[in-house]
Design a protein around this motif. Structure first.
Motif, PDB file in Angstrom:
ATOM      1  N   UNK A   1       0.829  -1.082   0.026  1.00  0.00           N
ATOM      2  CA  UNK A   1       0.031   0.115  -0.127  1.00  0.00           C
ATOM      3  C   UNK A   1       0.783   1.342   0.098  1.00  0.00           C
ATOM      4  N   UNK A   2       1.928   1.074   0.957  1.00  0.00           N
ATOM      5  CA  UNK A   2       2.853   2.300   0.981  1.00  0.00           C
ATOM      6  C   UNK A   2       3.655   2.641  -0.262  1.00  0.00           C
ATOM      7  N   UNK A   3       4.058   1.578  -1.163  1.00  0.00           N
ATOM      8  CA  UNK A   3       4.710   1.699  -2.367  1.00  0.00           C
ATOM      9  C   UNK A   3       3.591   2.352  -3.411  1.00  0.00           C
ATOM     10  N   UNK A   4       2.468   1.613  -3.304  1.00  0.00           N
ATOM     11  CA  UNK A   4       1.287   2.242  -4.208  1.00  0.00           C
ATOM     12  C   UNK A   4       1.372   3.469  -4.388  1.00  0.00           C
ATOM     13  N   UNK A   5       1.257   4.178  -3.085  1.00  0.00           N
ATOM     14  CA  UNK A   5       1.161   5.597  -2.815  1.00  0.00           C
ATOM     15  C   UNK A   5       2.349   6.363  -2.961  1.00  0.00           C
ATOM     16  N   UNK A   6       3.544   5.863  -2.508  1.00  0.00           N
ATOM     17  CA  UNK A   6       4.505   6.769  -2.555  1.00  0.00           C
ATOM     18  C   UNK A   6       5.586   6.476  -3.661  1.00  0.00           C
ATOM     19  N   UNK A   7       5.748   5.086  -3.861  1.00  0.00           N
ATOM     20  CA  UNK A   7       6.621   4.687  -5.212  1.00  0.00           C
ATOM     21  C   UNK A   7       7.754   4.044  -4.408  1.00  0.00           C
ATOM     22  N   UNK A   8       8.121   3.063  -5.018  1.00  0.00           N
ATOM     23  CA  UNK A   8       9.161   2.051  -4.393  1.00  0.00           C
ATOM     24  C   UNK A   8      10.411   2.677  -3.897  1.00  0.00           C
TER      25      UNK A   8
ATOM     26  N   UNK B   1      12.602   2.597   0.748  1.00  0.00           N
ATOM     27  CA  UNK B   1      13.919   2.486   1.497  1.00  0.00           C
ATOM     28  C   UNK B   1      14.373   1.002   1.314  1.00  0.00           C
ATOM     29  N   UNK B   2      14.779   0.646   2.483  1.00  0.00           N
ATOM     30  CA  UNK B   2      15.293  -0.950   2.408  1.00  0.00           C
ATOM     31  C   UNK B   2      14.063  -1.626   3.210  1.00  0.00           C
ATOM     32  N   UNK B   3      12.769  -0.959   3.206  1.00  0.00           N
ATOM     33  CA  UNK B   3      11.961  -1.845   3.912  1.00  0.00           C
ATOM     34  C   UNK B   3      11.406  -3.341   3.434  1.00  0.00           C
ATOM     35  N   UNK B   4      11.454  -3.328   1.873  1.00  0.00           N
ATOM     36  CA  UNK B   4      11.006  -4.420   1.362  1.00  0.00           C
ATOM     37  C   UNK B   4      12.186  -5.567   1.573  1.00  0.00           C
ATOM     38  N   UNK B   5      13.341  -4.866   1.675  1.00  0.00           N
ATOM     39  CA  UNK B   5      14.334  -5.826   1.735  1.00  0.00           C
ATOM     40  C   UNK B   5      14.233  -6.458   3.323  1.00  0.00           C
TER      41      UNK B   5
ATOM     42  N   UNK C   1      10.527  -1.785  10.266  1.00  0.00           N
ATOM     43  CA  UNK C   1       8.944  -2.067  10.698  1.00  0.00           C
ATOM     44  C   UNK C   1       8.215  -0.822  10.704  1.00  0.00           C
ATOM     45  N   UNK C   2       8.935   0.574  10.975  1.00  0.00           N
ATOM     46  CA  UNK C   2       8.202   1.626  11.090  1.00  0.00           C
ATOM     47  C   UNK C   2       7.613   2.166   9.576  1.00  0.00           C
ATOM     48  N   UNK C   3       7.827   1.431   8.756  1.00  0.00           N
ATOM     49  CA  UNK C   3       6.901   1.772   7.576  1.00  0.00           C
ATOM     50  C   UNK C   3       5.617   1.163   7.676  1.00  0.00           C
ATOM     51  N   UNK C   4       5.306   0.506   8.822  1.00  0.00           N
ATOM     52  CA  UNK C   4       4.072  -0.023   8.969  1.00  0.00           C
ATOM     53  C   UNK C   4       3.587  -0.422  10.330  1.00  0.00           C
TER      54      UNK C   4
END
Ligand SMILES: Cc1cc2nc3c(=O)[nH]c(=O)nc-3n(C[C@H](O)[C@H](O)[C@H](O)COP(=O)(O)O)c2cc1C
Length: 182
Positions: A68-75, A79-83, A136-139
């Motif tokens: 949802x974050x990536x959809x809104x703000x872009x990949x 940052x490194x959150x996906x990793x 984890x502070x991305x979510x």
């Protein structure tokens, strides 16, 4: 193991083996955390430990919120959150670390951070790799809701056996970071 050996030998580990980690070792790691100093001896740390299906639920919640974050703000903005989410998916154990302090002091979260460092050192001492994860502070909402706890999120700690030694990062020398005044 000498303390300095653990302090200098511990590395952030981002690749784990599937090998399950015995519950007793996780308890030893958390116990080491509970021996940290804490503001007013408030022992503000709390832990929820995830393995198996419970861990999958946790990382699915993280992954979903990240999408949802990536959809809104872009990949790029993620940052490194996906990793980091991938590391949590791969690690056999994830410990969510919470701050139950009720005074609102900065020192409450400092106490919890001290516990985390003790835990990383004890994990290394027990032959386990670990990773302190602030991504984890991305979510925070999704993860706190999934955990169903009333506390403030501080970090996730991934734990597991590993074949990786980890790369020693560049470290600033004492004279770069300390000033001595007489
Ligand atoms: C507060 C804090 C948050 C961190 N968050 C992450 C994270 O979200 N993802 C990650 O891969 N590493 C994370 N790290 C690990 C650091 O990248 C790592 O400690 C640093 O690069 C030094 O490497 P070393 O731990 O092997 O000495 C975090 C470390 C700390 C202390």
């Amino acid at each position: 193991m000498e303390l300095i050996e653990a302090i200098k030998g511990r590395r952030s580990i981002r690749e784990y083996k599937d090998t399950p980690v015995p519950r007793e070792l996780i308890e030893e790691i958390i116990e080491a955390g509970t021996w940290a100093p804490s503001a007013k001896n408030g022992q503000q740390w709390r832990f929820t430990v995830y393995t198996g299906a419970a861990k999958k639920g946790l990382t699915d919640a993280f992954r979903g919120a990240l999408d949802v974050f990536i959809e809104k703000h872009g990949f790029e903005e993620s940052g490194s959150a996906t990793w980091s989410c991938g590391v949590m998916e791969q690690a056999p154990v994830v410990i969510m670390v919470w701050n139950a302090g009720e005074e609102g002091w900065d020192s409450e979260v400092h106490s919890v951070a001290a516990a985390i460092q003790n835990m990383l050192l004890r994990a290394f001492d027990l032959g386990l790799g670990s990773l302190w994860i602030a991504d984890v502070f991305y979510a925070p909402e999704a993860l706190t809701k999934y955990a169903g706890v009333p506390w403030k999120m501080v970090a996730a700690v991934a734990v597991g056996y590993t074949d990786i030694e980890g790369r020693v990062p560049p470290k600033k020398g004492v004279h770069e970071v300390a000033t001595f005044l007489e």
